[in-house]
Design a protein around this motif. Structure first.
Motif, PDB file in Angstrom:
ATOM      1  N   SER A  98      -7.549  -5.785   6.377  1.00 63.82           N
ATOM      2  CA  SER A  98      -6.443  -5.582   7.398  1.00 63.82           C
ATOM      3  C   SER A  98      -5.593  -4.110   6.555  1.00 63.82           C
ATOM      4  O   SER A  98      -5.513  -3.934   5.527  1.00 63.82           O
ATOM      5  N   ASN A  99      -5.105  -3.416   7.545  1.00 68.00           N
ATOM      6  CA  ASN A  99      -4.308  -2.451   7.063  1.00 68.00           C
ATOM      7  C   ASN A  99      -2.521  -2.795   7.295  1.00 68.00           C
ATOM      8  O   ASN A  99      -2.134  -2.074   7.443  1.00 68.00           O
ATOM      9  N   PHE A 100      -2.412  -3.957   7.464  1.00 68.29           N
ATOM     10  CA  PHE A 100      -1.083  -4.238   7.814  1.00 68.29           C
ATOM     11  C   PHE A 100      -0.423  -4.668   6.459  1.00 68.29           C
ATOM     12  O   PHE A 100       0.957  -5.001   6.770  1.00 68.29           O
ATOM     13  N   PHE A 101      -0.686  -4.518   5.482  1.00 66.98           N
ATOM     14  CA  PHE A 101      -0.099  -4.624   4.020  1.00 66.98           C
ATOM     15  C   PHE A 101      -0.133  -3.543   3.129  1.00 66.98           C
ATOM     16  O   PHE A 101      -0.979  -2.494   3.133  1.00 66.98           O
ATOM     17  N   THR A 102       1.109  -3.684   2.554  1.00 61.17           N
ATOM     18  CA  THR A 102       1.607  -2.393   1.770  1.00 61.17           C
ATOM     19  C   THR A 102       0.484  -2.403   0.205  1.00 61.17           C
ATOM     20  O   THR A 102      -0.027  -3.529   0.301  1.00 61.17           O
ATOM     21  N   ALA A 103       0.427  -1.326  -0.347  1.00 62.05           N
ATOM     22  CA  ALA A 103      -0.259  -1.689  -1.666  1.00 62.05           C
ATOM     23  C   ALA A 103       0.463  -2.511  -2.739  1.00 62.05           C
ATOM     24  O   ALA A 103      -0.531  -3.128  -3.165  1.00 62.05           O
ATOM     25  N   ARG A 104       1.658  -2.648  -2.540  1.00 59.72           N
ATOM     26  CA  ARG A 104       2.190  -3.790  -3.520  1.00 59.72           C
ATOM     27  C   ARG A 104       2.028  -4.999  -2.887  1.00 59.72           C
ATOM     28  O   ARG A 104       1.658  -5.949  -3.841  1.00 59.72           O
ATOM     29  N   GLU A 105       1.862  -5.430  -1.805  1.00 61.44           N
ATOM     30  CA  GLU A 105       1.298  -6.658  -1.050  1.00 61.44           C
ATOM     31  C   GLU A 105      -0.170  -7.249  -1.490  1.00 61.44           C
ATOM     32  O   GLU A 105      -0.594  -8.149  -2.040  1.00 61.44           O
ATOM     33  N   ARG A 106      -0.848  -5.932  -1.400  1.00 60.50           N
ATOM     34  CA  ARG A 106      -2.381  -6.189  -1.543  1.00 60.50           C
ATOM     35  C   ARG A 106      -2.396  -6.250  -3.095  1.00 60.50           C
ATOM     36  O   ARG A 106      -3.503  -7.083  -3.541  1.00 60.50           O
ATOM     37  N   ALA A 107      -1.679  -5.866  -3.726  1.00 51.46           N
ATOM     38  CA  ALA A 107      -1.872  -5.971  -5.592  1.00 51.46           C
ATOM     39  C   ALA A 107      -1.610  -7.553  -5.402  1.00 51.46           C
ATOM     40  O   ALA A 107      -2.212  -8.108  -6.641  1.00 51.46           O
ATOM     41  N   ALA A 108      -0.375  -8.021  -4.893  1.00 53.66           N
ATOM     42  CA  ALA A 108      -0.033  -9.552  -4.980  1.00 53.66           C
ATOM     43  C   ALA A 108      -1.265 -10.425  -4.587  1.00 53.66           C
ATOM     44  O   ALA A 108      -1.601 -11.329  -5.332  1.00 53.66           O
ATOM     45  N   PHE A 109      -1.839  -9.967  -3.259  1.00 51.37           N
ATOM     46  CA  PHE A 109      -2.724 -10.660  -2.805  1.00 51.37           C
ATOM     47  C   PHE A 109      -4.173 -10.906  -3.993  1.00 51.37           C
ATOM     48  O   PHE A 109      -4.765 -11.686  -3.991  1.00 51.37           O
ATOM     49  N   ALA A 110      -4.625  -9.664  -4.436  1.00 48.41           N
ATOM     50  CA  ALA A 110      -5.431  -9.493  -5.202  1.00 48.41           C
ATOM     51  C   ALA A 110      -5.223 -10.396  -6.561  1.00 48.41           C
ATOM     52  O   ALA A 110      -6.130 -11.395  -7.047  1.00 48.41           O
ATOM     53  N   LEU A 111      -3.868 -10.577  -6.776  1.00 48.43           N
ATOM     54  CA  LEU A 111      -3.702 -11.146  -8.152  1.00 48.43           C
ATOM     55  C   LEU A 111      -3.864 -12.792  -7.686  1.00 48.43           C
ATOM     56  O   LEU A 111      -4.384 -13.592  -8.368  1.00 48.43           O
ATOM     57  N   VAL A 112      -3.449 -12.970  -6.653  1.00 53.86           N
ATOM     58  CA  VAL A 112      -3.475 -14.480  -6.000  1.00 53.86           C
ATOM     59  C   VAL A 112      -4.747 -15.023  -5.966  1.00 53.86           C
ATOM     60  O   VAL A 112      -5.402 -16.185  -6.650  1.00 53.86           O
ATOM     61  N   ASP A 113      -5.661 -14.094  -5.624  1.00 51.40           N
ATOM     62  CA  ASP A 113      -7.229 -14.570  -5.288  1.00 51.40           C
ATOM     63  C   ASP A 113      -7.793 -14.822  -6.588  1.00 51.40           C
ATOM     64  O   ASP A 113      -8.448 -15.798  -6.487  1.00 51.40           O
ATOM     65  N   HIS A 129      -4.622  -4.625 -13.957  1.00 52.58           N
ATOM     66  CA  HIS A 129      -4.035  -3.464 -14.294  1.00 52.58           C
ATOM     67  C   HIS A 129      -3.516  -2.838 -12.793  1.00 52.58           C
ATOM     68  O   HIS A 129      -2.261  -2.390 -12.713  1.00 52.58           O
ATOM     69  N   VAL A 130      -4.056  -3.169 -11.691  1.00 51.39           N
ATOM     70  CA  VAL A 130      -3.515  -2.955 -10.183  1.00 51.39           C
ATOM     71  C   VAL A 130      -2.146  -3.554 -10.184  1.00 51.39           C
ATOM     72  O   VAL A 130      -1.131  -2.864  -9.602  1.00 51.39           O
ATOM     73  N   ALA A 131      -1.988  -4.830 -10.308  1.00 49.41           N
ATOM     74  CA  ALA A 131      -0.795  -5.691 -10.254  1.00 49.41           C
ATOM     75  C   ALA A 131       0.193  -5.136 -11.094  1.00 49.41           C
ATOM     76  O   ALA A 131       1.416  -5.112 -10.726  1.00 49.41           O
ATOM     77  N   SER A 132      -0.178  -4.897 -12.468  1.00 47.07           N
ATOM     78  CA  SER A 132       0.796  -4.292 -13.427  1.00 47.07           C
ATOM     79  C   SER A 132       1.449  -2.829 -12.963  1.00 47.07           C
ATOM     80  O   SER A 132       2.624  -2.605 -13.559  1.00 47.07           O
ATOM     81  N   GLY A 133       0.511  -2.365 -12.177  1.00 44.76           N
ATOM     82  CA  GLY A 133       1.118  -0.959 -11.758  1.00 44.76           C
ATOM     83  C   GLY A 133       1.996  -1.125 -10.643  1.00 44.76           C
ATOM     84  O   GLY A 133       2.844  -0.187 -10.511  1.00 44.76           O
ATOM     85  N   ALA A 134       2.048  -2.310  -9.937  1.00 38.34           N
ATOM     86  CA  ALA A 134       2.753  -2.514  -8.612  1.00 38.34           C
ATOM     87  C   ALA A 134       4.061  -3.330  -8.997  1.00 38.34           C
ATOM     88  O   ALA A 134       4.994  -3.320  -8.179  1.00 38.34           O
ATOM     89  N   PHE A 135       4.108  -4.046 -10.048  1.00 39.32           N
ATOM     90  CA  PHE A 135       4.983  -4.926 -10.305  1.00 39.32           C
ATOM     91  C   PHE A 135       5.358  -4.565 -11.732  1.00 39.32           C
ATOM     92  O   PHE A 135       4.678  -4.427 -12.549  1.00 39.32           O
ATOM     93  N   SER A 136       6.698  -5.031 -11.927  1.00 41.94           N
ATOM     94  CA  SER A 136       7.179  -4.986 -13.268  1.00 41.94           C
ATOM     95  C   SER A 136       6.866  -6.225 -14.346  1.00 41.94           C
ATOM     96  O   SER A 136       6.086  -7.235 -13.438  1.00 41.94           O
ATOM     97  N   ASP A 137       7.155  -6.188 -15.429  1.00 43.57           N
ATOM     98  CA  ASP A 137       6.653  -7.418 -16.083  1.00 43.57           C
ATOM     99  C   ASP A 137       7.322  -8.854 -15.488  1.00 43.57           C
ATOM    100  O   ASP A 137       6.911  -9.915 -15.412  1.00 43.57           O
ATOM    101  N   ASP A 138       8.785  -8.730 -15.340  1.00 42.68           N
ATOM    102  CA  ASP A 138       9.371  -9.661 -14.785  1.00 42.68           C
ATOM    103  C   ASP A 138       8.884 -10.046 -13.530  1.00 42.68           C
ATOM    104  O   ASP A 138       8.853 -11.325 -13.318  1.00 42.68           O
ATOM    105  N   GLU A 139       8.593  -9.132 -12.465  1.00 42.89           N
ATOM    106  CA  GLU A 139       8.040  -9.438 -11.431  1.00 42.89           C
ATOM    107  C   GLU A 139       6.650 -10.183 -11.441  1.00 42.89           C
ATOM    108  O   GLU A 139       6.320 -11.139 -10.883  1.00 42.89           O
ATOM    109  N   LEU A 140       5.712  -9.514 -12.311  1.00 37.46           N
ATOM    110  CA  LEU A 140       4.456 -10.211 -12.410  1.00 37.46           C
ATOM    111  C   LEU A 140       4.436 -11.548 -12.940  1.00 37.46           C
ATOM    112  O   LEU A 140       3.832 -12.567 -12.625  1.00 37.46           O
ATOM    113  N   ALA A 141       5.552 -11.809 -14.085  1.00 43.50           N
ATOM    114  CA  ALA A 141       5.709 -13.227 -14.372  1.00 43.50           C
ATOM    115  C   ALA A 141       6.248 -14.368 -13.361  1.00 43.50           C
ATOM    116  O   ALA A 141       5.528 -15.215 -13.309  1.00 43.50           O
TER     117      ALA A 141
END
Length: 169
Positions: A98-113, A129-141
């Motif tokens: 899908s092209n409906f999601f931002t790079a940040r959302e896609r990084a979150a979905f890949a991490l969820v998966d 690595h992609v998730a940590s580029g899109a989110f801070s450590d606090d956000e990743l936690a």
């Protein structure tokens, strides 16, 4: 082997698998503990500033992967209530296409998966690595806490068939 079909194949009545175990009634302290885990994950998401819509999309995606009908229903409705469009909700199931999601959302979905399929993926370095580029450590936690929490609920709901969504017409 004999199979008996009790409903017509053309019936429109919803059919749900029977509840296997009333976890709320049998292990209420455990259910309270999982609820506390969920509340702690939500508090971390608040602290880290994770948007409400993204939280629900993350929970929805994990619930889709785990096949939890109750949680898919719950988090779809909660995401819609937080402003997510129906079109984006439908697309969560096929987010890589899908092209409906931002790079940040896609990084979150890949991490969820990866986290939800932990036994298969062991959360690859490239996903992290992609998730940590899109989110801070606090956000990743906070994201990790949300994923762990919803996976716990999914495991309980799918295993026990303890909670079922209600069809809203």
């Amino acid at each position: 082997m004999t199979t008996t079909i009790t409903e017509s194949a053309h019936s429109t009545a919803p059919v749900a698998p029977a509840r296997r175990l009333d976890l709320d009634g049998i292990a209420p302290a455990f259910v309270r503990a999982v609820t506390a885990l969920d509340e702690a994950a939500e508090a971390e998401a608040d602290r880290a500033g994770i948007e409400k819509g993204l939280r629900e999309l993350v929970r929805l995606r994990a619930s889709q992967l785990n096949g939890c009908s109750y949680c898919v229903d719950l988090h779809s409705r909660d995401a819609a209530a937080s402003g997510e469009s129906v079109q984006r909700l439908y697309a969560v199931a096929i987010w890589p296409e899908s092209n409906f999601f931002t790079a940040r959302e896609r990084a979150a979905f890949a991490l969820v998966d990866a986290v939800t399929r932990l036994s298969e993926t062991h959360v690859p370095d490239d996903v992290w690595h992609v998730a940590s580029g899109a989110f801070s450590d606090d956000e990743l936690a906070a994201l990790l806490a949300l994923v762990v929490s919803v996976n716990a609920w999914n495991e309980l709901a799918v295993s026990t068939r303890g909670w079922r969504p209600k069809l809203r017409i």
